[in-house]
Write a protein that holds these residues in place. Structure first.
Motif, PDB file in Angstrom:
ATOM      1  N   TYR A 262      35.721  44.177  45.672  1.00  0.00           N
ATOM      2  CA  TYR A 262      35.808  43.143  46.694  1.00  0.00           C
ATOM      3  C   TYR A 262      35.205  43.645  47.995  1.00  0.00           C
ATOM      4  O   TYR A 262      35.034  44.851  48.209  1.00  0.00           O
ATOM      5  CB  TYR A 262      37.263  42.705  46.916  1.00  0.00           C
TER       6      TYR A 262
ATOM      7  N   GLY B 191      38.089  34.403  47.025  1.00  0.00           N
ATOM      8  CA  GLY B 191      38.514  35.282  48.104  1.00  0.00           C
ATOM      9  C   GLY B 191      39.972  35.142  48.458  1.00  0.00           C
ATOM     10  O   GLY B 191      40.554  34.065  48.317  1.00  0.00           O
TER      11      GLY B 191
ATOM     12  N   THR C  29      32.433  32.627  43.729  1.00  0.00           N
ATOM     13  CA  THR C  29      32.887  33.613  44.696  1.00  0.00           C
ATOM     14  C   THR C  29      34.291  33.222  45.140  1.00  0.00           C
ATOM     15  O   THR C  29      34.492  32.155  45.709  1.00  0.00           O
ATOM     16  CB  THR C  29      31.946  33.688  45.909  1.00  0.00           C
TER      17      THR C  29
ATOM     18  N   THR D  59      29.345  27.775  49.624  1.00  0.00           N
ATOM     19  CA  THR D  59      28.776  28.622  50.673  1.00  0.00           C
ATOM     20  C   THR D  59      27.269  28.446  50.729  1.00  0.00           C
ATOM     21  O   THR D  59      26.597  28.368  49.698  1.00  0.00           O
ATOM     22  CB  THR D  59      29.119  30.105  50.454  1.00  0.00           C
TER      23      THR D  59
ATOM     24  N   PHE E  92      33.433  28.986  46.587  1.00  0.00           N
ATOM     25  CA  PHE E  92      34.263  29.964  47.295  1.00  0.00           C
ATOM     26  C   PHE E  92      35.709  29.571  47.097  1.00  0.00           C
ATOM     27  O   PHE E  92      36.085  28.461  47.431  1.00  0.00           O
ATOM     28  CB  PHE E  92      33.940  29.940  48.804  1.00  0.00           C
TER      29      PHE E  92
ATOM     30  N   TYR F  52      36.929  39.088  49.566  1.00  0.00           N
ATOM     31  CA  TYR F  52      36.232  38.183  48.650  1.00  0.00           C
ATOM     32  C   TYR F  52      35.476  38.958  47.576  1.00  0.00           C
ATOM     33  O   TYR F  52      35.123  40.123  47.741  1.00  0.00           O
ATOM     34  CB  TYR F  52      35.314  37.233  49.415  1.00  0.00           C
TER      35      TYR F  52
ATOM     36  N   ASP G 140      33.011  38.358  43.631  1.00  0.00           N
ATOM     37  CA  ASP G 140      32.290  37.488  42.702  1.00  0.00           C
ATOM     38  C   ASP G 140      33.005  37.482  41.356  1.00  0.00           C
ATOM     39  O   ASP G 140      33.323  38.543  40.802  1.00  0.00           O
ATOM     40  CB  ASP G 140      30.852  37.976  42.502  1.00  0.00           C
TER      41      ASP G 140
ATOM     42  N   ARG H 265      29.049  31.555  38.096  1.00  0.00           N
ATOM     43  CA  ARG H 265      29.601  32.528  39.036  1.00  0.00           C
ATOM     44  C   ARG H 265      30.305  31.801  40.172  1.00  0.00           C
ATOM     45  O   ARG H 265      29.750  30.871  40.759  1.00  0.00           O
ATOM     46  CB  ARG H 265      28.516  33.434  39.604  1.00  0.00           C
TER      47      ARG H 265
ATOM     48  N   VAL I  45      27.193  28.532  44.981  1.00  0.00           N
ATOM     49  CA  VAL I  45      28.329  29.365  44.579  1.00  0.00           C
ATOM     50  C   VAL I  45      29.603  28.792  45.163  1.00  0.00           C
ATOM     51  O   VAL I  45      29.650  28.451  46.346  1.00  0.00           O
ATOM     52  CB  VAL I  45      28.134  30.826  45.076  1.00  0.00           C
TER      53      VAL I  45
END
Length: 397
Positions: free
Chosen positions: A113, A77, A75, A27, A8, A176, A178, A73, A6
């Protein structure tokens, strides 16, 4: 099927303020590693910063991302450094004490979030591939001098400062979420309100991190627009613009004007606005450094040639400049105390565009670059702030 790995992406902010747009991270467990996103690119970013009179700013960021491949997907933040020289408590929940009303939408859908406190690598000499990890919240910490985190019980000097700054770690508060990227165009929209910094003699200051955007595919923002607004108020500020490759700010709404100047060793644009906005537009924008917005402050009106300052050279409705020790900075102009009192009492009206019939006052305010006379303005005190009233009621000592 979503991939196990994923990305970030972080929006970076501080309250001596370093906030900004997206970077990309990988991550694994509790470790975050910055990386270059090779597929998804930033097609468009419209960044709107609204400066208000209550010490806060509203930020509205609208992105268009292009995903040329299959759905994935990511993630993403928003990352916020602790307040500078303001709140020494550590908030292990990850919720920043000075950020309010954070929202994020993707493709028209509100996203949920979460919050966390995350250790960052603050040494620019280290490669970005070094792992970062979440703060161990089982331990007790205190914060000192911006984003340095120290375990409780660390040795301090006679003033309570950490005796060894090298033992501190850099950290940030993280919001953060998704984000599911569909093939093709994807829109991300987020907003928040934060308390701006007050820095020695400067009513407000905002630093903006642009370089994380370079981690997306292509290392650039195809179409970038920056809008700085002053709605229902007047603002006089500087924008460090070398990062924009000498791009030009234009007044896009309301009353305002701009000019180029040097601020210390930095090239910048000076802006004065009244109920208006300035806009900068770039295409193929590759950010290589960061941006700042700073109110014109006491140092900016100080004339070292004769050790003097022109009263009213800077004025902000949100900050009582009379509390500044400007009388200790040398020769104050005008020297005539009675006339100086008249000038100070009329600053709130000048800020709103009052056209002065008194010749001496008119000529004085015309010397102030930020002053923009407006013949349609009718004197009205309904929107006067506490700082305005301090000036209206000022009595020269």
């Amino acid at each position: 099927m979503m991939p196990r790995r994923v990305a970030f992406a972080f929006f970076i902010m501080t309250i001596l303020t370093a906030w900004g747009n997206d970077g990309v991270y990988y991550t694994s467990g509790n470790h975050l590693v910055p990386l270059q996103e090779t597929d998804i690119s930033v097609r468009k970013e419209v960044l709107t910063i609204s400066l208000m009179d209550n010490g806060y700013a509203r930020v509205d960021v609208q992105y268009e991302f292009w995903n040329p491949g299959a759905a994935k997907r990511v993630t993403m933040g928003f990352e916020a450094d602790p307040p500078y020289n303001d709140d020494y408590r550590f908030h292990p929940s990850g919720k920043h004490p000075n950020i309010n009303s954070f929202t994020v939408e993707m493709n028209g859908r509100r996203l949920v979030y979460r919050n966390a406190a995350c250790v960052m690598d603050g040494n620019s000499d280290r490669p970005l591939s070094l792992p970062l990890h979440f703060v161990d919240t089982s331990k007790k910490y205190f914060v000192w001098d911006n984003n340095a985190l120290f375990e409780t019980g660390v040795d301090t000097d006679e003033y309570g400062n950490p005796a060894n700054y090298d033992v501190g770690i850099d950290f940030t508060y993280v919001y953060y979420f998704d984000a599911n990227f569909e093939p093709g165009l994807n829109r991300v929209h987020h907003t928040y309100v934060y308390r701006m910094s007050i820095v020695a003699g400067i009513p407000y200051m905002v630093n903006y991190k642009l370089t994380p955007a370079a981690r997306w595919a292509g290392g650039k923002i195809d179409d970038f627009t920056l809008v700085i607004r002053a709605d229902n108020t007047a603002k006089h500020f500087l924008v460090g613009d070398s990062v924009f490759g000498n791009g030009k700010f234009t007044v896009s709404e309301g009353m305002g004007k701009t000019r180029r100047k040097w601020h210390y060793s930095d090239r910048c644009t000076e802006v004065t606005l009244r109920n208006g906005a300035v806009t900068l537009h770039r295409t193929g924008f590759r950010p290589t450094s960061e941006m700042y917005i700073a109110a014109v402050g006491i140092d900016d009106i100080y004339d070292s040639r004769d050790n003097s300052m022109l009263v009213g050279g800077t004025y902000d409705r949100s900050f009582n400049f009379l509390s500044w020790p400007f009388y200790e900075r040398g020769n104050i102009k005008p020297a005539d105390k009675a006339f100086r009192q008249r000038v100070i009492r009329n600053l709130p009206y000048a800020s709103r565009g009052h056209v002065f019939k008194d010749k001496r006052l008119r000529e004085y305010f015309e010397r102030l670059w930020w002053y923009m006379p407006d013949p349609t303005y009718k004197d009205n005190t309904d929107d006067f702030t506490p700082a305005d009233w301090e000036c209206v009621n000022y009595k020269e000592k």
